[in-house]
Design a protein around this motif. Structure first.
Motif, mmCIF file in Angstrom:
data_model
loop_
_atom_site.group_PDB
_atom_site.id
_atom_site.type_symbol
_atom_site.label_atom_id
_atom_site.label_comp_id
_atom_site.label_asym_id
_atom_site.label_seq_id
_atom_site.Cartn_x
_atom_site.Cartn_y
_atom_site.Cartn_z
ATOM 1 N N ALA A 157 21.475 4.646 11.126
ATOM 2 C CA ALA A 157 21.521 4.595 12.588
ATOM 3 C C ALA A 157 20.482 5.492 13.243
ATOM 4 C CB ALA A 157 22.918 4.977 13.084
ATOM 5 N N ASN A 158 20.064 6.563 12.546
ATOM 6 C CA ASN A 158 19.157 7.504 13.207
ATOM 7 C C ASN A 158 17.796 7.638 12.536
ATOM 8 O OD1 ASN A 158 19.459 9.240 10.981
ATOM 9 N ND2 ASN A 158 20.946 10.566 12.002
ATOM 10 N N THR A 159 17.545 6.845 11.504
ATOM 11 C CA THR A 159 16.284 6.988 10.763
ATOM 12 C C THR A 159 15.711 5.642 10.335
ATOM 13 O OG1 THR A 159 17.003 9.142 9.891
ATOM 14 C CG2 THR A 159 15.206 8.049 8.729
ATOM 15 N N VAL A 160 14.411 5.519 10.479
ATOM 16 C CA VAL A 160 13.638 4.385 9.972
ATOM 17 C C VAL A 160 12.494 4.979 9.169
ATOM 18 C CG1 VAL A 160 12.104 2.476 10.628
ATOM 19 C CG2 VAL A 160 14.216 2.879 11.921
ATOM 20 N N ILE A 161 12.137 4.358 8.063
ATOM 21 C CA ILE A 161 11.003 4.818 7.261
ATOM 22 C C ILE A 161 9.881 3.795 7.345
ATOM 23 C CG2 ILE A 161 10.203 5.583 5.004
ATOM 24 C CD1 ILE A 161 12.409 7.336 6.172
ATOM 25 N N ALA A 162 8.673 4.284 7.593
ATOM 26 C CA ALA A 162 7.510 3.399 7.664
ATOM 27 C C ALA A 162 6.510 3.779 6.583
ATOM 28 C CB ALA A 162 6.849 3.491 9.035
ATOM 29 N N TYR A 163 6.193 2.829 5.720
ATOM 30 C CA TYR A 163 5.162 3.040 4.696
ATOM 31 C C TYR A 163 3.829 2.561 5.248
ATOM 32 C CZ TYR A 163 2.174 2.051 0.673
ATOM 33 O OH TYR A 163 1.108 1.985 -0.186
ATOM 34 N N GLU A 164 2.911 3.510 5.413
ATOM 35 C CA GLU A 164 1.582 3.182 5.911
ATOM 36 C C GLU A 164 0.526 3.781 4.986
ATOM 37 O OE1 GLU A 164 1.473 2.311 10.522
ATOM 38 O OE2 GLU A 164 1.376 4.436 10.110
ATOM 39 N N PRO A 165 0.006 2.994 4.054
ATOM 40 C CA PRO A 165 -1.086 3.515 3.223
ATOM 41 C C PRO A 165 -2.249 3.923 4.124
ATOM 42 C CG PRO A 165 -0.872 1.118 2.996
ATOM 43 C CD PRO A 165 0.312 1.585 3.764
ATOM 44 N N VAL A 166 -2.679 5.162 4.004
ATOM 45 C CA VAL A 166 -3.674 5.706 4.923
ATOM 46 C C VAL A 166 -4.943 4.862 4.942
ATOM 47 C CG1 VAL A 166 -5.056 7.750 5.468
ATOM 48 C CG2 VAL A 166 -2.732 8.021 4.567
ATOM 49 N N TRP A 167 -5.320 4.364 3.788
ATOM 50 C CA TRP A 167 -6.569 3.615 3.673
ATOM 51 C C TRP A 167 -6.500 2.221 4.293
ATOM 52 C CZ3 TRP A 167 -5.669 -0.716 0.676
ATOM 53 C CH2 TRP A 167 -4.539 -0.658 -0.152
ATOM 54 N N ALA A 168 -5.308 1.795 4.705
ATOM 55 C CA ALA A 168 -5.162 0.468 5.305
ATOM 56 C C ALA A 168 -5.007 0.517 6.822
ATOM 57 C CB ALA A 168 -3.948 -0.245 4.703
ATOM 58 N N ILE A 169 -4.866 1.706 7.385
ATOM 59 C CA ILE A 169 -4.610 1.816 8.820
ATOM 60 C C ILE A 169 -5.891 1.580 9.602
ATOM 61 C CG2 ILE A 169 -3.826 3.340 10.670
ATOM 62 C CD1 ILE A 169 -2.146 4.813 8.570
ATOM 63 N N GLY A 170 -5.903 0.499 10.370
ATOM 64 C CA GLY A 170 -7.034 0.195 11.226
ATOM 65 C C GLY A 170 -8.289 -0.253 10.517
ATOM 66 N N THR A 171 -8.193 -0.526 9.216
ATOM 67 C CA THR A 171 -9.390 -0.889 8.451
ATOM 68 C C THR A 171 -9.511 -2.388 8.220
ATOM 69 O OG1 THR A 171 -8.280 -0.706 6.306
ATOM 70 C CG2 THR A 171 -9.262 1.310 7.223
ATOM 71 N N GLY A 172 -8.416 -3.112 8.461
ATOM 72 C CA GLY A 172 -8.411 -4.529 8.151
ATOM 73 C C GLY A 172 -8.023 -4.808 6.710
ATOM 74 N N THR A 174 -5.405 -4.472 3.478
ATOM 75 C CA THR A 174 -3.977 -4.308 3.195
ATOM 76 C C THR A 174 -3.777 -4.278 1.681
ATOM 77 O OG1 THR A 174 -3.623 -6.708 3.247
ATOM 78 C CG2 THR A 174 -3.178 -5.490 5.277
ATOM 79 N N PRO A 175 -2.735 -3.583 1.224
ATOM 80 C CA PRO A 175 -2.422 -3.620 -0.200
ATOM 81 C C PRO A 175 -2.023 -5.038 -0.595
ATOM 82 C CG PRO A 175 -1.204 -1.876 0.937
ATOM 83 C CD PRO A 175 -1.800 -2.747 1.984
ATOM 84 N N THR A 176 -1.984 -5.310 -1.866
ATOM 85 C CA THR A 176 -1.486 -6.602 -2.328
ATOM 86 C C THR A 176 0.028 -6.659 -2.089
ATOM 87 O OG1 THR A 176 -0.990 -5.836 -4.572
ATOM 88 C CG2 THR A 176 -3.230 -6.640 -4.140
ATOM 89 N N ASN A 177 0.569 -7.850 -2.112
ATOM 90 C CA ASN A 177 2.018 -7.998 -1.946
ATOM 91 C C ASN A 177 2.774 -7.216 -3.014
ATOM 92 O OD1 ASN A 177 1.397 -9.664 0.166
ATOM 93 N ND2 ASN A 177 2.081 -11.552 -0.816
ATOM 94 N N ASP A 178 2.273 -7.238 -4.230
ATOM 95 C CA ASP A 178 2.927 -6.514 -5.316
ATOM 96 C C ASP A 178 2.904 -5.009 -5.075
ATOM 97 O OD1 ASP A 178 3.541 -8.833 -6.632
ATOM 98 O OD2 ASP A 178 1.877 -8.709 -8.067
ATOM 99 N N GLN A 179 1.802 -4.497 -4.531
ATOM 100 C CA GLN A 179 1.706 -3.066 -4.247
ATOM 101 C C GLN A 179 2.681 -2.660 -3.145
ATOM 102 O OE1 GLN A 179 -2.521 -2.963 -3.439
ATOM 103 N NE2 GLN A 179 -2.985 -2.036 -5.431
ATOM 104 N N ILE A 180 2.785 -3.488 -2.105
ATOM 105 C CA ILE A 180 3.739 -3.212 -1.025
ATOM 106 C C ILE A 180 5.161 -3.246 -1.567
ATOM 107 C CG2 ILE A 180 4.686 -4.046 1.159
ATOM 108 C CD1 ILE A 180 1.881 -5.127 1.811
ATOM 109 N N ALA A 181 5.459 -4.260 -2.371
ATOM 110 C CA ALA A 181 6.801 -4.412 -2.934
ATOM 111 C C ALA A 181 7.162 -3.228 -3.822
ATOM 112 C CB ALA A 181 6.888 -5.715 -3.733
ATOM 113 N N GLY A 206 3.332 -0.681 7.492
ATOM 114 C CA GLY A 206 2.294 -0.548 8.513
ATOM 115 C C GLY A 206 0.935 -0.410 7.873
ATOM 116 N N GLY A 207 -0.077 -0.896 8.540
ATOM 117 C CA GLY A 207 -1.434 -0.812 8.019
ATOM 118 C C GLY A 207 -2.121 -2.158 8.121
#
Length: 247
Positions: A157-172, A174-181, A206-207
């Motif tokens: 109820a009070n927390t959400v976690i966001a995974y944002e690989p730094v190298w993917a933020i604003g760069t266009g 994205t990790p592969t689907n397997d890497q995200i999974a 995110g990313g």
């Protein structure tokens, strides 16, 4: 209970009062989306956006808060102050804060605790750099950040976690689907082991999320939504991501 789906937008240091016209378009186009919707604008726009969004499904959040409730901290903003002007959430530990301001896991946890005490949902960010990814350290980095940044007492109820690989933020990029999974599976396992309702905490990716790749990302196991940067600035782009999440 399944984790709630959330489409969250981070406007970063973008937007003036004129940008609130995008909110009108977004709310009009998505009066009852099949997911929660959040936008975190610059602090200067929180009150105006919350007022504009009143009565709609849109929630408004901050992009950071201080661990203290008040004091001699020029330029900082307290969680209670965010709550006072209409915020329901606050982003914490974003990689740009960690890099630009040297925020540590312990500092992020202290801020999250302050957010919880103020009645805000803490959106806690974790993510590895490109060098850490290339060195095969991703899972260790994420596990360490999760352990250090998420305080005791965190709940679905009070927390959400966001995974944002730094190298993917604003760069266009994205990790592969397997890497995200792989990362989301690790986060789910660690949260479920640590918290009574850890299996229900929403996990965002995110990313470089955009309309063209949103549906594919949302189909990955344990991805419950997205933390969106640039694509959240335009109602048409963010609306398409909201639609993909609710599909």
């Amino acid at each position: 209970m399944a984790p709630r789906k959330l489409a969250a937008g981070n406007w970063k240091m973008n937007g003036t009062l004129a940008a609130l016209a995008e909110i009108d378009q977004l709310v009009a186009a998505h009066p009852s989306p099949a997911c929660d919707v959040l936008i975190c604008p610059p602090a200067t726009l929180i009150h105006a956006m919350a007022t504009r969004a009143a009565g709609s499904v849109l929630r408004v959040g901050g992009q950071d808060c201080h661990a203290k409730t008040s004091g001699a901290h020029t330029g900082d903003i307290a969680a209670v102050e965010l709550k006072d002007v209409g915020a329901s959430h606050v982003i914490l530990g974003h990689s740009e804060r960690r890099a630009d301001h040297g925020e540590t896991d312990a500092e992020v946890a202290a801020k999250a605790l302050a957010a919880h005490e103020a009645g805000l949902v803490a959106v806690i960010c974790v993510g590895e750099t490109e060098a850490q990814r290339d060195a095969g350290q991703t899972l260790d980095v994420i596990a360490t950040q999760l352990q250090g940044s998420v305080p005791a007492g965190a709940t679905a109820a009070n927390t959400v976690i966001a995974y944002e690989p730094v190298w993917a933020i604003g760069t266009g990029r994205t990790p592969t689907n397997d890497q995200i999974a792989e990362v989301h599976a690790l986060m789910r396992d660690r949260l479920a082991a640590r918290f009574a309702d850890g299996a229900e905490i929403s996990l965002l990716y995110g990313g470089s999320v955009k309309p063209s790749n949103a549906a594919e990302i949302f189909a990955i196991a344990d991805v419950n939504g997205a933390l969106v940067g640039g694509a959240s600035l335009k109602a048409s782009d963010f609306g398409a991501i909201i639609s993909a999440l609710g599909a």
